[in-house]
Design a protein around this motif. Sequence first.
Motif, short mmCIF file in Angstrom:
data_model
loop_
_atom_site.label_atom_id
_atom_site.label_comp_id
_atom_site.label_asym_id
_atom_site.label_seq_id
_atom_site.Cartn_x
_atom_site.Cartn_y
_atom_site.Cartn_z
N SER A 1 189.80 -8.62 169.98
CA SER A 1 191.02 -7.85 170.22
C SER A 1 190.98 -7.37 171.67
O SER A 1 189.91 -7.31 172.30
CB SER A 1 191.10 -6.66 169.28
OG SER A 1 190.06 -5.74 169.56
N ARG A 2 192.13 -7.01 172.21
CA ARG A 2 192.18 -6.53 173.59
C ARG A 2 191.30 -5.29 173.77
O ARG A 2 190.60 -5.16 174.77
CB ARG A 2 193.61 -6.24 174.03
CG ARG A 2 193.65 -5.77 175.48
CD ARG A 2 195.05 -5.67 176.03
NE ARG A 2 194.99 -5.20 177.40
CZ ARG A 2 194.97 -5.96 178.47
NH1 ARG A 2 195.01 -7.26 178.34
NH2 ARG A 2 194.92 -5.43 179.68
N ARG A 3 191.36 -4.35 172.83
CA ARG A 3 190.55 -3.13 172.95
C ARG A 3 189.06 -3.46 173.02
O ARG A 3 188.34 -2.89 173.84
CB ARG A 3 190.83 -2.19 171.78
CG ARG A 3 190.04 -0.90 171.91
CD ARG A 3 190.47 0.11 170.89
NE ARG A 3 189.61 1.27 170.95
CZ ARG A 3 189.30 2.02 169.92
NH1 ARG A 3 189.81 1.74 168.72
NH2 ARG A 3 188.51 3.04 170.05
N ALA A 4 188.60 -4.38 172.19
CA ALA A 4 187.19 -4.77 172.22
C ALA A 4 186.84 -5.42 173.56
O ALA A 4 185.79 -5.14 174.15
CB ALA A 4 186.87 -5.71 171.07
N ALA A 5 187.74 -6.28 174.05
CA ALA A 5 187.51 -6.94 175.34
C ALA A 5 187.45 -5.92 176.48
O ALA A 5 186.63 -6.04 177.39
CB ALA A 5 188.60 -7.97 175.60
N GLU A 6 188.30 -4.90 176.41
CA GLU A 6 188.27 -3.84 177.43
C GLU A 6 186.93 -3.11 177.42
O GLU A 6 186.35 -2.83 178.47
CB GLU A 6 189.39 -2.82 177.18
CG GLU A 6 190.76 -3.34 177.52
CD GLU A 6 191.88 -2.42 177.03
OE1 GLU A 6 191.62 -1.47 176.26
OE2 GLU A 6 193.04 -2.68 177.42
N GLN A 7 186.42 -2.83 176.22
CA GLN A 7 185.18 -2.07 176.12
C GLN A 7 183.98 -2.82 176.67
O GLN A 7 183.02 -2.19 177.12
CB GLN A 7 184.95 -1.62 174.69
CG GLN A 7 185.91 -0.51 174.30
CD GLN A 7 185.48 0.22 173.04
OE1 GLN A 7 184.38 0.06 172.53
NE2 GLN A 7 186.38 1.05 172.55
N ILE A 8 184.01 -4.14 176.64
CA ILE A 8 182.88 -4.88 177.21
C ILE A 8 183.18 -5.43 178.59
O ILE A 8 182.41 -6.20 179.15
CB ILE A 8 182.35 -5.97 176.26
CG1 ILE A 8 183.38 -7.07 176.02
CG2 ILE A 8 181.85 -5.38 174.96
CD1 ILE A 8 182.82 -8.29 175.31
#
Length: 118
Positions: free
Chosen positions: A95-102
């Motif tokens: 998901s975009r949120r997961a991609a942002e976090q890493i």
Amino acid sequence: MLLTVVLLASLAGCASVQNQGAIYQRGEAAYYASAFDGRRTASGERFDSRRLTAAHRSLPFGTRVQVTNENNGRHVVVTINDRGPYTRGRILDLSRRAAEQIGMIRSGIAPVTLRVID
């Protein structure tokens, strides 16, 4: 005989503790485009780019996986709720949120390590 059963049971417990956090898979990850928001995932729930979710070809739905970006060491825990990716060479769609976090929004793809944590 009872001693043997107790010994085997304790060894089995040790083996599972040692395997916790073991590397499950290494490969390349990408993230979903915003156009997928609201569409049904393979698990039946609606995709929401603000949740920490991912697609994997074979892990059971509901499996929690720690995803580590090998370029920067940042990691996130996601829940598998979809199938894919269907692009050759990729092992995970985030998901975009997961991609942002890493830290992989800018690059769009990143080498990752997966660890099953359930």
